[in-house]
Design a protein around this motif. Sequence first.
Motif, PDB file in Angstrom:
ATOM      1  N   GLY A 630       0.781  -1.234   0.000  1.00  0.00           N
ATOM      2  CA  GLY A 630       0.000   0.000   0.000  1.00  0.00           C
ATOM      3  C   GLY A 630       0.810   1.279   0.000  1.00  0.00           C
ATOM      4  O   GLY A 630       0.390   2.291   0.552  1.00  0.00           O
ATOM      5  N   GLN A 631       1.987   1.272  -0.638  1.00  0.00           N
ATOM      6  CA  GLN A 631       2.867   2.451  -0.656  1.00  0.00           C
ATOM      7  C   GLN A 631       2.505   3.353  -1.837  1.00  0.00           C
ATOM      8  O   GLN A 631       3.272   3.478  -2.797  1.00  0.00           O
ATOM      9  CB  GLN A 631       4.325   1.997  -0.749  1.00  0.00           C
ATOM     10  N   GLU A 632       1.356   3.998  -1.760  1.00  0.00           N
ATOM     11  CA  GLU A 632       0.876   4.810  -2.879  1.00  0.00           C
ATOM     12  C   GLU A 632       1.838   5.949  -3.216  1.00  0.00           C
ATOM     13  O   GLU A 632       2.017   6.281  -4.384  1.00  0.00           O
ATOM     14  CB  GLU A 632      -0.503   5.385  -2.548  1.00  0.00           C
ATOM     15  N   SER A 633       2.439   6.547  -2.204  1.00  0.00           N
ATOM     16  CA  SER A 633       3.297   7.702  -2.476  1.00  0.00           C
ATOM     17  C   SER A 633       4.601   7.310  -3.161  1.00  0.00           C
ATOM     18  O   SER A 633       5.287   8.164  -3.730  1.00  0.00           O
ATOM     19  CB  SER A 633       3.615   8.436  -1.164  1.00  0.00           C
ATOM     20  N   LEU A 634       4.979   6.040  -3.104  1.00  0.00           N
ATOM     21  CA  LEU A 634       6.218   5.574  -3.737  1.00  0.00           C
ATOM     22  C   LEU A 634       5.961   4.789  -5.020  1.00  0.00           C
ATOM     23  O   LEU A 634       6.886   4.564  -5.802  1.00  0.00           O
ATOM     24  CB  LEU A 634       6.995   4.683  -2.764  1.00  0.00           C
ATOM     25  N   LEU A 635       4.728   4.380  -5.225  1.00  0.00           N
ATOM     26  CA  LEU A 635       4.429   3.490  -6.340  1.00  0.00           C
ATOM     27  C   LEU A 635       4.613   4.172  -7.691  1.00  0.00           C
ATOM     28  O   LEU A 635       5.069   3.552  -8.654  1.00  0.00           O
ATOM     29  CB  LEU A 635       3.000   2.951  -6.196  1.00  0.00           C
ATOM     30  N   GLY A 636       4.266   5.461  -7.785  1.00  0.00           N
ATOM     31  CA  GLY A 636       4.407   6.163  -9.059  1.00  0.00           C
ATOM     32  C   GLY A 636       5.840   6.159  -9.555  1.00  0.00           C
ATOM     33  O   GLY A 636       6.105   5.956 -10.744  1.00  0.00           O
ATOM     34  N   HIS A 637       6.776   6.376  -8.640  1.00  0.00           N
ATOM     35  CA  HIS A 637       8.197   6.356  -9.012  1.00  0.00           C
ATOM     36  C   HIS A 637       8.620   4.966  -9.461  1.00  0.00           C
ATOM     37  O   HIS A 637       9.314   4.805 -10.475  1.00  0.00           O
ATOM     38  CB  HIS A 637       9.035   6.814  -7.817  1.00  0.00           C
ATOM     39  N   ALA A 638       8.213   3.932  -8.716  1.00  0.00           N
ATOM     40  CA  ALA A 638       8.575   2.565  -9.085  1.00  0.00           C
ATOM     41  C   ALA A 638       8.021   2.203 -10.461  1.00  0.00           C
ATOM     42  O   ALA A 638       8.706   1.564 -11.274  1.00  0.00           O
ATOM     43  CB  ALA A 638       8.061   1.583  -8.035  1.00  0.00           C
ATOM     44  N   LEU A 639       6.801   2.616 -10.748  1.00  0.00           N
ATOM     45  CA  LEU A 639       6.198   2.342 -12.056  1.00  0.00           C
ATOM     46  C   LEU A 639       6.984   3.029 -13.172  1.00  0.00           C
ATOM     47  O   LEU A 639       7.211   2.458 -14.238  1.00  0.00           O
ATOM     48  CB  LEU A 639       4.740   2.807 -12.069  1.00  0.00           C
ATOM     49  N   GLY A 640       7.393   4.271 -12.933  1.00  0.00           N
ATOM     50  CA  GLY A 640       8.164   4.988 -13.948  1.00  0.00           C
ATOM     51  C   GLY A 640       9.522   4.356 -14.194  1.00  0.00           C
ATOM     52  O   GLY A 640       9.979   4.266 -15.338  1.00  0.00           O
ATOM     53  N   ALA A 641      10.182   3.912 -13.115  1.00  0.00           N
ATOM     54  CA  ALA A 641      11.488   3.261 -13.266  1.00  0.00           C
ATOM     55  C   ALA A 641      11.362   1.985 -14.086  1.00  0.00           C
ATOM     56  O   ALA A 641      12.170   1.715 -14.991  1.00  0.00           O
ATOM     57  CB  ALA A 641      12.070   2.952 -11.881  1.00  0.00           C
ATOM     58  N   LEU A 642      10.347   1.176 -13.770  1.00  0.00           N
ATOM     59  CA  LEU A 642      10.120  -0.067 -14.518  1.00  0.00           C
ATOM     60  C   LEU A 642       9.786   0.229 -15.975  1.00  0.00           C
ATOM     61  O   LEU A 642      10.284  -0.443 -16.894  1.00  0.00           O
ATOM     62  CB  LEU A 642       8.998  -0.862 -13.857  1.00  0.00           C
ATOM     63  N   ALA A 643       8.951   1.237 -16.206  1.00  0.00           N
ATOM     64  CA  ALA A 643       8.532   1.562 -17.574  1.00  0.00           C
ATOM     65  C   ALA A 643       9.697   1.975 -18.449  1.00  0.00           C
ATOM     66  O   ALA A 643       9.731   1.677 -19.652  1.00  0.00           O
ATOM     67  CB  ALA A 643       7.474   2.671 -17.544  1.00  0.00           C
ATOM     68  N   GLU A 644      10.691   2.656 -17.883  1.00  0.00           N
ATOM     69  CA  GLU A 644      11.858   3.069 -18.681  1.00  0.00           C
ATOM     70  C   GLU A 644      12.594   1.844 -19.224  1.00  0.00           C
ATOM     71  O   GLU A 644      12.971   1.803 -20.402  1.00  0.00           O
ATOM     72  CB  GLU A 644      12.811   3.902 -17.830  1.00  0.00           C
ATOM     73  N   VAL A 645      12.787   0.839 -18.376  1.00  0.00           N
ATOM     74  CA  VAL A 645      13.467  -0.378 -18.819  1.00  0.00           C
ATOM     75  C   VAL A 645      12.638  -1.083 -19.883  1.00  0.00           C
ATOM     76  O   VAL A 645      13.164  -1.518 -20.922  1.00  0.00           O
ATOM     77  CB  VAL A 645      13.716  -1.321 -17.620  1.00  0.00           C
TER      78      VAL A 645
END
Length: 924
Positions: A630-645
Motif C-alpha cells: 500500500g505504498q501509494e506515495s512511492l508506487l508512481g516512481h517505481a512504475l516509472g522506473a520499470l517503464a523506462e526499462v
Amino acid sequence: MLVGREQERAVLARMLEDARGGRSSVLLVHGPVGVGKSALLRDAAASARGLEVLRARGIESEMHLPFAGLADLLGPVLGLRAELPPVQARALGGALALEDAPVGDPFAIAAGVLSLLGAAAERGPLLVTVDDVQWLDAGSREALLFAARRLDAEGVAVLLAARDGEGFDARATGLERMPVHPLDDAAARAVLADRAPDLTPGVRETLLAAAAGNPLALGELARALTPEQREGRAPVQEPLLPGETLVRAFRGRIERLSDGARRALAVAACEESGRADVVAAALAGTGLDAAGVLEEAEAAGLLTTAGGALEFSHPLIRATAFHAAAPAERRAAHQALAAALPAGGAARAFHLAAATLTPDAAVSADVARAAGEARSRGAFAIAARGFARAAELEPDEEARARRMLEAAGASAVAGEAGRAVELADRAVGFTGDPLLQADLRALAARTRLRLGEVHRAGQALIREAERVETADPVRAATFMLESALAHMVSGTMGAMVEMAGRARDLAGEAAPPIALLATLLIAEAQLALGQSEAGDALLEELAPLLDGPLLMSVPAELVGMAAHSSLWVERFERAEAILDRQVAILRENSAAGALVYPLAARCHLDFRLGRWPSALASGAEAVRLGHETGQESLLGHALGALAEVEAALGHDADAREHAARGVALAEAQGGAAVALYGYGALGLLELGRGRHEEAVEPLLGAERAFGQTEADEPETVRWGPDLVEALWRTGREDEARGRLAELARRADRPMHTGTRAAVERLRGLMAPDDAYEAHFERALALHEATRQPFETARTRLLYGERLRRARRRTDARWPLRGAMAAFERLGAQPWAERARAELRATGGPAGTAAPGAARAATDELTAQELQIALRVAEGATNREVAAALFLSPKTIEHHLGSIYRKLDIRGRTQLAAALAGDASPQAA
C-alpha cells in the motif's frame, strides 16, 4: 455427498491433484450465508488423500484476539519453525506468543507464514482450508493473503471461504475466486426430499420458494416446522424472504429453549475461545446449572461440546444467539465471563470493556494493557481497536487523547489509514497539551503523506514543527525531516534545503542521528538543484555512515535517495555500495514495505550500467511490493522506473501501462518530480520505434513537469536529450536548438560526462555535413569515461546514420555494427532493429546476432524468474533466495528448472557465467 455441486467439486479436485503433483493453487470461494461454502471445504478435506490438512475458521467474536486464526491454522506445523529464516521465525514466534520477540516489519510475520507452509510442504503435499475469512483477525488475514499470493510450486492447495455482505471485498484480495450460487431446482428438491421426506406437496413448494436454493435454509426451515405444519394441517408463516429465513429459523429454535438455556447460549456466544470450562464457570457464577442448560442447547442442535471445546453448529447460530439477547443480557454475559477469567489477561480485559457502559479508568487501563500486548506481537489492527476502546472508557480527557494517539498509530501501521487520520484529528479536541496536539496532527499528516496527499501533508508537518520549535527542538526537527518526502515528490528542492538546514540546527548535538539525516537531505537536494560539487562532497562524507542500525531506523527513501542522487553525478560505485547495504539489511529483516524505493533506485542504477535483467527484476519487484504494502506515495516512481526499462527493451504494452499509471498517480499527488519518470519512459519508447512525432508529446510533458520543480539537474530523468532529438527529427529546428543550448548549460558542470556526451551527440545530429564528425568523435571519447553502454550505442547509431546519409557507407558500418551488437547484448530490440536497418542500407551484412543472455533473459524470463536467476548467479542458495524474495525454496527450485530450459543452460555455474558476461559495465 454434496448434491448439485459437481462443477465446484471438480475444481477442488483439480486443486488437490495439482498439490499432489507439486503445484500450488489458491481459491477463494464466496457466497451468501448457508449456500454451502463450508460444505465444500469439508468435502475437499475429506477427499484430500495423501495431503496433510491444516484448518482454521474465523469467528466474529475472536476478531480482537491477536493472530488467533494463525495460531489455529499453524499449530500442527509450528515444530518446523526452526527451519525458517531467523528473522521470520522470531516474528512468527512473537506474533503467536511463543517467545518474547520485538516487533519488526509487519511483513516479516507474513513472510514467516509463507516459509512455514513451504517447510510443511517439504514433508508432503498440503491442503489449507480457512472458513469465514471475513472474520479472521486482521493480522492473521493479511499474513495469510500475503502468503497465498506468493505460493507457486510448493504443492500447497489453499481453499478459503468468505461470506458475502460482511464488509469483506473478495475482489480486493487479488486471488482467484469462485462464487458459490444457490442450488438449481432439481438439486434443491433432492436436498429437501432427503432432509424432510414427509412434507406435503404444498408445504414442500412453500419451503423451496422461501429457501431460494440455499441448502442450509432448506434444512433449517424444515426442522423449524411443527408436526401440524409439516402435514399441512397448520399454515406456514409467510412471507419467508430468503434473507430472513435462516435467522428466523434459528431464532425460533432459540426461543423454544428454557430461560436458563437461552442465557447460557448468550454467554457462549460472547465467549471467544470456545473453551467449555470458561463458559461453565461463567454460568456457575450466575447461579445456573451449567451442565443442564448446555445439554439442553446441545439437544436442540445449536451447539456441541466435546473434548473441552464448545462449538456452535453454524456461525449464524452464534450471531443469532448474540443478537437475540437484550443489551443488558449481553453485558451480564460479558461480566460473568470476565469474572471466570484470571486477572491481567487480554480476554478478561475485553470482556470487562464490553460489560462497561460508563467511563471507568481501571477498565480502560486493563484494555490499554491488552492492546499494548497485541501491538508488541505485531497485531496492530487489534491493538488499534483496543486502544480506541480504552479511550472511550477513559474518564480523563488528557489520558483519552493519549489513548487515541496510540490507537491512531496502530491503525496507521495496520494499513487503516482513514481510521488513523480520523482518530488523530478527533483526539486533538480532548487535550490542551501543545506537544500532544502536535504529535496527533503530525501523525495524521504522516499518514496522509503515505496515502499520496503529499503537498497537504508536507505543509502540515512543517506547521507542527514550527508550533513546537521552542518547546521541543528535537521533536520539531523530526517533523521537518518527515516532510522531506513531500519535497522529493514535488521537486521543491530549494525548500528542502531550507527545511533540512533548520532541522539540523534544531537537532544539533542533542540528536546526532537527526542532524545526520538533515545533512543527508541537504546533500541530496543540492545535487537535484545542480549544485553538483557541493552536494557530492557532502554525500561522499556521509555515505560511510549509512550503515547498520541506521538503515532500519529511518525512512528507507531518505537513504535510498542518497544512492539515487549519486547516479546523477556518475558516482555509480557509491550508489551501488549504499544500495547493496540497504537492500541486504532490509531483506534480512523481511522489511518488504521498506524495499520499494531502494529497489526502484537499483532499477535506475542497473539500467544506466547496462545490467538490464537486474534492472527489470528490481523494477518489477518494487512495483509488486508497492502494491502489496500500500505504498501509494512511492508506487508512481517505481512504475516509472520499470517503464523506462520496458520501453528500451521494446515491451511496448507493459511500458505504456506502467508509465501511464505512474503519471496518473504522480499527478494526483501533485508529484511533478515523479511524473517525469513516466513521461520520460513514454518518450523513450516512441523514439526507439522511430515514431518521432509521437515522442514529442510525452517529452514535452516531461519538460512541463520538470518546469514545475526547482531542479536543475539533467540526469534525474534523461528526457532532455530525447526531446531535442524528437524536435529536430520532426522539423522543429529552432525549438530543438533552444533546448540544446539549455541542456549544454546544465551539462557544463563537474561529473556530467554522460550529459556532455549526449550534447555532443545532438550537435553531431544537427551539424552541417562538414562538421558533424568532430562532434560524434568527441561524444564517443566522452563515453569512454563512463560506463553507460546504452548511451554509447545510441551515439554510434546516430553517427552511423549521418555517415550513411553522407554516402560514406563503408565508414558508416563500423559504428552501426558496434551499435547493433551493443543493443543486441542489452536486449534493446527496437534500437537493434533500427541499427540493423541502417546497416542494411549501407549494403553491408546485417544478420541478427545471436542474442546474449541479457537479451534472452529479458525476452524469455518472467520478472520473478529474472529475480531468481540474478540471485542464484550471485551464488545464493535456494533457501537464501527464497528468504530474500519472500518465496519458498520449492518455488525457487521450480523456477530454476524453467530458467535453465529457457536459457538453454544446465546449471548454476553456466547461469552465473552467462549473466555475468552480459553485465559488463562497458558492453559497447
